[in-house]
Write a protein that holds these residues in place. Structure first.
Motif, mmCIF file in Angstrom:
data_model
loop_
_atom_site.group_PDB
_atom_site.id
_atom_site.type_symbol
_atom_site.label_atom_id
_atom_site.label_comp_id
_atom_site.label_asym_id
_atom_site.label_seq_id
_atom_site.Cartn_x
_atom_site.Cartn_y
_atom_site.Cartn_z
ATOM 1 N N ILE A 120 0.829 -1.209 0.000
ATOM 2 C CA ILE A 120 0.000 0.000 0.000
ATOM 3 C C ILE A 120 0.871 1.269 0.000
ATOM 4 C CG2 ILE A 120 -1.722 1.305 1.339
ATOM 5 C CD1 ILE A 120 -2.612 -1.437 2.523
ATOM 6 N N SER A 121 0.488 2.222 -0.792
ATOM 7 C CA SER A 121 1.112 3.558 -0.910
ATOM 8 C C SER A 121 2.454 3.579 -1.643
ATOM 9 C CB SER A 121 1.298 4.239 0.469
ATOM 10 O OG SER A 121 0.067 4.650 0.999
ATOM 11 N N THR A 122 2.968 2.410 -2.064
ATOM 12 C CA THR A 122 4.324 2.412 -2.645
ATOM 13 C C THR A 122 4.344 2.643 -4.161
ATOM 14 O OG1 THR A 122 4.403 0.029 -3.076
ATOM 15 C CG2 THR A 122 5.115 0.778 -0.884
ATOM 16 N N GLY A 123 3.179 2.818 -4.772
ATOM 17 C CA GLY A 123 3.135 3.056 -6.212
ATOM 18 C C GLY A 123 2.897 4.531 -6.477
ATOM 19 N N ILE A 124 1.687 4.833 -6.926
ATOM 20 C CA ILE A 124 1.314 6.204 -7.271
ATOM 21 C C ILE A 124 1.493 7.150 -6.076
ATOM 22 C CG2 ILE A 124 -0.687 7.626 -7.949
ATOM 23 C CD1 ILE A 124 -1.550 5.010 -9.602
ATOM 24 N N TYR A 125 1.319 6.661 -4.850
ATOM 25 C CA TYR A 125 1.429 7.516 -3.658
ATOM 26 C C TYR A 125 2.865 7.704 -3.176
ATOM 27 C CZ TYR A 125 -3.685 7.900 -3.104
ATOM 28 O OH TYR A 125 -5.019 8.195 -3.272
ATOM 29 N N GLY A 126 3.823 7.022 -3.818
ATOM 30 C CA GLY A 126 5.231 7.385 -3.668
ATOM 31 C C GLY A 126 5.974 7.009 -2.397
ATOM 32 N N PRO A 128 8.456 5.201 -0.025
ATOM 33 C CA PRO A 128 9.633 4.357 -0.271
ATOM 34 C C PRO A 128 9.406 2.926 0.225
ATOM 35 C CG PRO A 128 10.251 6.440 0.778
ATOM 36 C CD PRO A 128 8.747 6.359 0.820
ATOM 37 N N LEU A 129 9.799 1.969 -0.601
ATOM 38 C CA LEU A 129 9.499 0.558 -0.306
ATOM 39 C C LEU A 129 10.043 0.083 1.033
ATOM 40 C CD1 LEU A 129 9.996 -1.456 -3.611
ATOM 41 C CD2 LEU A 129 8.004 -1.536 -2.088
ATOM 42 N N GLU A 130 11.297 0.438 1.345
ATOM 43 C CA GLU A 130 11.911 -0.066 2.590
ATOM 44 C C GLU A 130 11.082 0.365 3.799
ATOM 45 O OE1 GLU A 130 13.687 1.135 0.135
ATOM 46 O OE2 GLU A 130 15.167 -0.441 -0.301
ATOM 47 N N SER A 131 10.707 1.624 3.805
ATOM 48 C CA SER A 131 9.937 2.162 4.918
ATOM 49 C C SER A 131 8.545 1.522 4.962
ATOM 50 C CB SER A 131 9.833 3.682 4.758
ATOM 51 O OG SER A 131 8.844 4.200 5.598
ATOM 52 N N GLU A 134 8.650 -2.039 6.368
ATOM 53 C CA GLU A 134 8.843 -2.062 7.823
ATOM 54 C C GLU A 134 7.528 -1.752 8.551
ATOM 55 O OE1 GLU A 134 11.598 0.711 10.402
ATOM 56 O OE2 GLU A 134 12.653 -0.140 8.666
ATOM 57 N N ILE A 135 6.839 -0.723 8.088
ATOM 58 C CA ILE A 135 5.579 -0.306 8.728
ATOM 59 C C ILE A 135 4.508 -1.390 8.556
ATOM 60 C CG2 ILE A 135 3.677 1.368 8.592
ATOM 61 C CD1 ILE A 135 5.931 3.408 7.648
ATOM 62 N N ALA A 136 4.415 -1.934 7.350
ATOM 63 C CA ALA A 136 3.378 -2.940 7.067
ATOM 64 C C ALA A 136 3.605 -4.192 7.911
ATOM 65 C CB ALA A 136 3.398 -3.290 5.578
ATOM 66 N N LEU A 137 4.850 -4.653 7.968
ATOM 67 C CA LEU A 137 5.126 -5.887 8.718
ATOM 68 C C LEU A 137 4.882 -5.685 10.211
ATOM 69 C CD1 LEU A 137 8.200 -6.998 6.637
ATOM 70 C CD2 LEU A 137 6.138 -8.371 6.999
ATOM 71 N N ALA A 138 5.256 -4.529 10.731
ATOM 72 C CA ALA A 138 5.027 -4.259 12.162
ATOM 73 C C ALA A 138 3.524 -4.191 12.446
ATOM 74 C CB ALA A 138 5.707 -2.950 12.560
ATOM 75 N N GLU A 158 11.832 -6.387 -7.133
ATOM 76 C CA GLU A 158 12.393 -5.402 -6.197
ATOM 77 C C GLU A 158 11.528 -5.324 -4.923
ATOM 78 O OE1 GLU A 158 14.883 -3.577 -5.776
ATOM 79 O OE2 GLU A 158 14.368 -1.634 -4.883
ATOM 80 N N ALA A 159 10.224 -5.186 -5.098
ATOM 81 C CA ALA A 159 9.335 -5.109 -3.932
ATOM 82 C C ALA A 159 9.385 -6.419 -3.146
ATOM 83 C CB ALA A 159 7.906 -4.811 -4.381
ATOM 84 N N PHE A 160 9.459 -7.544 -3.858
ATOM 85 C CA PHE A 160 9.538 -8.840 -3.190
ATOM 86 C C PHE A 160 10.815 -8.925 -2.347
ATOM 87 C CE2 PHE A 160 11.203 -13.225 -3.306
ATOM 88 C CZ PHE A 160 10.218 -13.824 -2.528
#
Ligand code: AR6
Length: 169
Positions: A120-126, A128-131, A134-138, A158-160
């Motif tokens: 969520i938010s890592t495409g059109i909403y920009g 950063p994947l790493e961040s 971390e937030i999603a997994l937590a 890359e996302a995987f």
């Protein structure tokens, strides 16, 4: 809860709930939202329109989640959530975490056992994947009701890779 990380297309997942990275209007868009509506068919948009005409006249607020039919998808329901747009000057992490938690609560309210999330938010909403990883997994680390499996379905290697590395930290 079991956490799975897979590369693929979320619209093909055989799970109870597919989470959609929607926008507040709930009337479709690009990215994963476009893919879900295309493959799920007009039943999903019809239910979104009904929600807008009834309980959500101002749209779905960022961080909230709401369920509709999954139409022709192999899933049973789509849970639509609205991620925050990335901002370098304002920390919107709590809203991104809320998307995940509220989606799980809506899914559990339906009695779902398995839930698939996109990044969520890592495409059109920009975001950063790493961040985002971390937030999603937590955000999905605490058990929620009936949910037994949470699957992150990442589009592209890359996302995987980023989600897999975040999990192993
Ligand atoms: N399966 C899994 N992941 C996908 C798929 C797919 N079929 N298609 C794209 N992704 P985005 P956002 C990935 O832009 O950033 C829409 O217009 C994609 O590579 O779909 O939350 C909405 O209507 C990325 O990693 O969502 C909103 O206006 C991730 O899904 C806005 O975009 C999220 O990218 C929401 O932006």
């Amino acid at each position: 809860m079991r956490i799975e990380i897979v590369e693929g297309d979320i619209t093909t997942q055989e799970v109870d709930v597919v989470v959609n990275a929607a926008n507040s209007a709930l009337l479709g868009g690009g990215g994963v939202d476009g893919a879900i509506h295309r493959r799920g068919g007009p039943e999903i948009l019809a239910e979104c329109s009904r929600l807008r005409a009834t309980e959500l006249p101002d749209g779905l607020p960022v961080g909230d989640a709401v369920a509709t039919t999954a139409g022709r998808l192999p899933a049973r329901w789509v849970v639509h959530t609205v991620g925050p747009v990335w901002s370098a000057s304002e920390d919107r992490s709590a809203l991104l975490a809320a998307c995940h938690r509220n989606s799980l609560h809506v899914a559990a309210g339906l009695g779902a056992e398995s839930v698939a999330f996109p990044a969520i938010s890592t495409g059109i909403y920009g975001w950063p994947l790493e961040s985002a990883a971390e937030i999603a997994l937590a955000a999905v680390s605490e058990p929620v009701g009936s949910i037994r499996t949470v699957r992150f379905v990442l589009f592209g290697d890359e996302a995987f890779r980023v989600f897999s590395e975040a999990r192993s930290r």
